[in-house]
Design a protein around this motif. Sequence first.
Motif, PDB file in Angstrom:
ATOM      1  N   ASN A  14      26.996  47.922  21.873  1.00  0.00           N
ATOM      2  CA  ASN A  14      27.570  47.413  20.623  1.00  0.00           C
ATOM      3  C   ASN A  14      26.536  46.485  19.965  1.00  0.00           C
ATOM      4  OD1 ASN A  14      28.842  45.540  18.852  1.00  0.00           O
ATOM      5  ND2 ASN A  14      30.833  45.900  19.809  1.00  0.00           N
ATOM      6  N   LYS A  17      27.388  42.783  19.180  1.00  0.00           N
ATOM      7  CA  LYS A  17      27.463  41.981  20.399  1.00  0.00           C
ATOM      8  C   LYS A  17      26.062  41.697  20.961  1.00  0.00           C
ATOM      9  CE  LYS A  17      31.153  43.364  23.210  1.00  0.00           C
ATOM     10  NZ  LYS A  17      31.537  44.042  24.436  1.00  0.00           N
ATOM     11  N   GLU A  45      35.240  52.422  30.890  1.00  0.00           N
ATOM     12  CA  GLU A  45      35.869  51.103  31.095  1.00  0.00           C
ATOM     13  C   GLU A  45      37.327  51.327  31.456  1.00  0.00           C
ATOM     14  OE1 GLU A  45      35.156  48.285  27.885  1.00  0.00           O
ATOM     15  OE2 GLU A  45      33.257  49.302  27.471  1.00  0.00           O
ATOM     16  N   ASP A  73      32.702  41.647  28.128  1.00  0.00           N
ATOM     17  CA  ASP A  73      33.885  42.403  27.733  1.00  0.00           C
ATOM     18  C   ASP A  73      34.748  41.447  26.939  1.00  0.00           C
ATOM     19  OD1 ASP A  73      35.008  45.128  27.994  1.00  0.00           O
ATOM     20  OD2 ASP A  73      36.778  43.966  28.517  1.00  0.00           O
ATOM     21  N   SER A  74      35.108  41.875  25.743  1.00  0.00           N
ATOM     22  CA  SER A  74      35.770  40.931  24.851  1.00  0.00           C
ATOM     23  C   SER A  74      36.808  41.640  24.016  1.00  0.00           C
ATOM     24  CB  SER A  74      34.721  40.265  23.951  1.00  0.00           C
ATOM     25  OG  SER A  74      33.808  41.213  23.455  1.00  0.00           O
ATOM     26  N   SER A  89      40.504  46.581  22.211  1.00  0.00           N
ATOM     27  CA  SER A  89      40.117  46.215  20.831  1.00  0.00           C
ATOM     28  C   SER A  89      39.171  47.241  20.204  1.00  0.00           C
ATOM     29  CB  SER A  89      39.461  44.832  20.810  1.00  0.00           C
ATOM     30  OG  SER A  89      40.423  43.859  21.139  1.00  0.00           O
ATOM     31  N   PHE A  99      36.102  49.626  11.771  1.00  0.00           N
ATOM     32  CA  PHE A  99      36.840  48.360  11.946  1.00  0.00           C
ATOM     33  C   PHE A  99      37.680  47.977  10.739  1.00  0.00           C
ATOM     34  CE2 PHE A  99      34.419  48.219  15.754  1.00  0.00           C
ATOM     35  CZ  PHE A  99      35.348  47.712  16.644  1.00  0.00           C
ATOM     36  N   PHE A 159      30.851  41.025  12.951  1.00  0.00           N
ATOM     37  CA  PHE A 159      31.172  42.420  13.280  1.00  0.00           C
ATOM     38  C   PHE A 159      32.643  42.497  13.698  1.00  0.00           C
ATOM     39  CE2 PHE A 159      31.438  42.304  17.953  1.00  0.00           C
ATOM     40  CZ  PHE A 159      30.885  41.057  18.216  1.00  0.00           C
ATOM     41  N   TYR A 161      36.357  42.461  14.317  1.00  0.00           N
ATOM     42  CA  TYR A 161      37.517  41.829  13.674  1.00  0.00           C
ATOM     43  C   TYR A 161      37.190  40.479  13.037  1.00  0.00           C
ATOM     44  CZ  TYR A 161      40.190  45.249  16.446  1.00  0.00           C
ATOM     45  OH  TYR A 161      40.691  46.408  17.003  1.00  0.00           O
ATOM     46  N   ASP A 162      35.917  40.118  12.920  1.00  0.00           N
ATOM     47  CA  ASP A 162      35.556  38.795  12.394  1.00  0.00           C
ATOM     48  C   ASP A 162      36.217  38.435  11.056  1.00  0.00           C
ATOM     49  OD1 ASP A 162      34.059  37.823  14.494  1.00  0.00           O
ATOM     50  OD2 ASP A 162      32.148  38.530  13.715  1.00  0.00           O
ATOM     51  N   LYS A 182      29.077  30.475  13.625  1.00  0.00           N
ATOM     52  CA  LYS A 182      30.020  31.118  14.561  1.00  0.00           C
ATOM     53  C   LYS A 182      29.733  30.678  16.006  1.00  0.00           C
ATOM     54  CE  LYS A 182      31.654  35.616  16.218  1.00  0.00           C
ATOM     55  NZ  LYS A 182      31.543  37.082  16.188  1.00  0.00           N
ATOM     56  N   HIS A 195      34.279  32.410  21.166  1.00  0.00           N
ATOM     57  CA  HIS A 195      34.609  32.769  22.553  1.00  0.00           C
ATOM     58  C   HIS A 195      33.338  33.087  23.354  1.00  0.00           C
ATOM     59  CE1 HIS A 195      34.421  36.015  19.778  1.00  0.00           C
ATOM     60  NE2 HIS A 195      34.610  36.981  20.652  1.00  0.00           N
ATOM     61  N   ARG A 196      32.416  33.829  22.710  1.00  0.00           N
ATOM     62  CA  ARG A 196      31.181  34.233  23.401  1.00  0.00           C
ATOM     63  C   ARG A 196      30.292  33.011  23.680  1.00  0.00           C
ATOM     64  NH1 ARG A 196      30.776  38.054  20.350  1.00  0.00           N
ATOM     65  NH2 ARG A 196      31.875  39.420  21.778  1.00  0.00           N
TER      66      ARG A 196
HETATM   67  P1  IMP Z   1      34.226  45.987  24.371  1.00  0.00           P
HETATM   68  O1  IMP Z   1      34.125  44.646  25.005  1.00  0.00           O
HETATM   69  O2  IMP Z   1      32.895  46.641  24.210  1.00  0.00           O
HETATM   70  O3  IMP Z   1      35.252  46.841  25.031  1.00  0.00           O
HETATM   71  O4  IMP Z   1      34.718  45.818  22.867  1.00  0.00           O
HETATM   72  C1  IMP Z   1      35.141  44.620  22.376  1.00  0.00           C
HETATM   73  C2  IMP Z   1      35.651  44.791  20.964  1.00  0.00           C
HETATM   74  O5  IMP Z   1      36.353  43.579  20.637  1.00  0.00           O
HETATM   75  C3  IMP Z   1      34.554  44.904  19.942  1.00  0.00           C
HETATM   76  O6  IMP Z   1      34.253  46.227  19.616  1.00  0.00           O
HETATM   77  C4  IMP Z   1      35.157  44.178  18.738  1.00  0.00           C
HETATM   78  O7  IMP Z   1      35.990  45.053  18.080  1.00  0.00           O
HETATM   79  C5  IMP Z   1      36.042  43.136  19.357  1.00  0.00           C
HETATM   80  N1  IMP Z   1      35.315  41.864  19.422  1.00  0.00           N
HETATM   81  C6  IMP Z   1      34.827  41.258  20.528  1.00  0.00           C
HETATM   82  N2  IMP Z   1      34.175  40.129  20.199  1.00  0.00           N
HETATM   83  C7  IMP Z   1      34.235  40.044  18.859  1.00  0.00           C
HETATM   84  C8  IMP Z   1      33.715  39.092  17.945  1.00  0.00           C
HETATM   85  O8  IMP Z   1      33.018  38.123  18.280  1.00  0.00           O
HETATM   86  N3  IMP Z   1      33.998  39.344  16.653  1.00  0.00           N
HETATM   87  C9  IMP Z   1      34.725  40.398  16.232  1.00  0.00           C
HETATM   88  N4  IMP Z   1      35.214  41.320  17.043  1.00  0.00           N
HETATM   89  C10 IMP Z   1      34.976  41.142  18.359  1.00  0.00           C
END
Ligand code: IMP
Length: 211
Positions: A14, A17, A45, A73-74, A89, A99, A159, A161-162, A182, A195-196
């Motif tokens: 991603n 990310k 996953e 993973d977020s 998500s 998105f 990116f 859902y920001d 951010k 969060h990150r």
């Molecule tokens: P995964 O962790 O690759 O399964 O995907 C996490 C998904 O959560 C991402 O594709 C985003 O859609 C969303 N996401 C995670 N962190 C953020 C962020 O910092 N901003 C916006 N969307 C996020």
Amino acid sequence: MRAVPGKIVVASHNEGKVREIRDLLGPLGCEIVSAAELDLPEPEENGETFEENAKIKALAAATASGIPSLSDDSGLCVDALDGKPGIHSARWAGPEKDFALAMRNVEEAMQAAGATDDDKRGARFVAVLCLAWPDGHTELFRGEIEGVMVWPPRGTKGFGYDPVFLPEGHARTFGEMDAAEKHGWKRGEAHALSHRARAFKLMVETGIGDD
Ligand code: IMP
């Protein structure tokens, strides 16, 4: 006690990310390679928690490359949707990773659940980082940020859902913030906002445990 590795594979395909992880790893002086650069496959996953999925991704990259790996993973957890889309998500954006569609889907689900007033529109972003070594050792770090879902989306930065997430105590959505704001760095490097950035702060402050 293990140190943060000097060379790390970032176990994510991603782009948004990976960009943020590169920023956040920068001050630690690590050399960074991405999973895409090494042409590593994306593992399935199939975990049931952020922690399980973070481990799956980091261990797959560390064992395939022979280099310590960091995954993230977020996701966005909406109170009115009992924590959905959560670990799914990315899936809510469909195969095209659209998105605008994902944000609309979340908003429609919230409207259907009657979440129209701000006090019913609470949400949080969660990020779990996993550091994994080729010998199978792993370390997990979780960061969260509370906020409110806004509609319509605001801003074109960031990116995912920001644009629909307004962090608590702030007037701009993550989509309206540049990367430094951010991360929380506009208020000094030690102040983590997203969060990150909070998960990174925990990783740096608590250090990496024993074998
Ligand atoms: P995964 O962790 O690759 O399964 O995907 C996490 C998904 O959560 C991402 O594709 C985003 O859609 C969303 N996401 C995670 N962190 C953020 C962020 O910092 N901003 C916006 N969307 C996020």
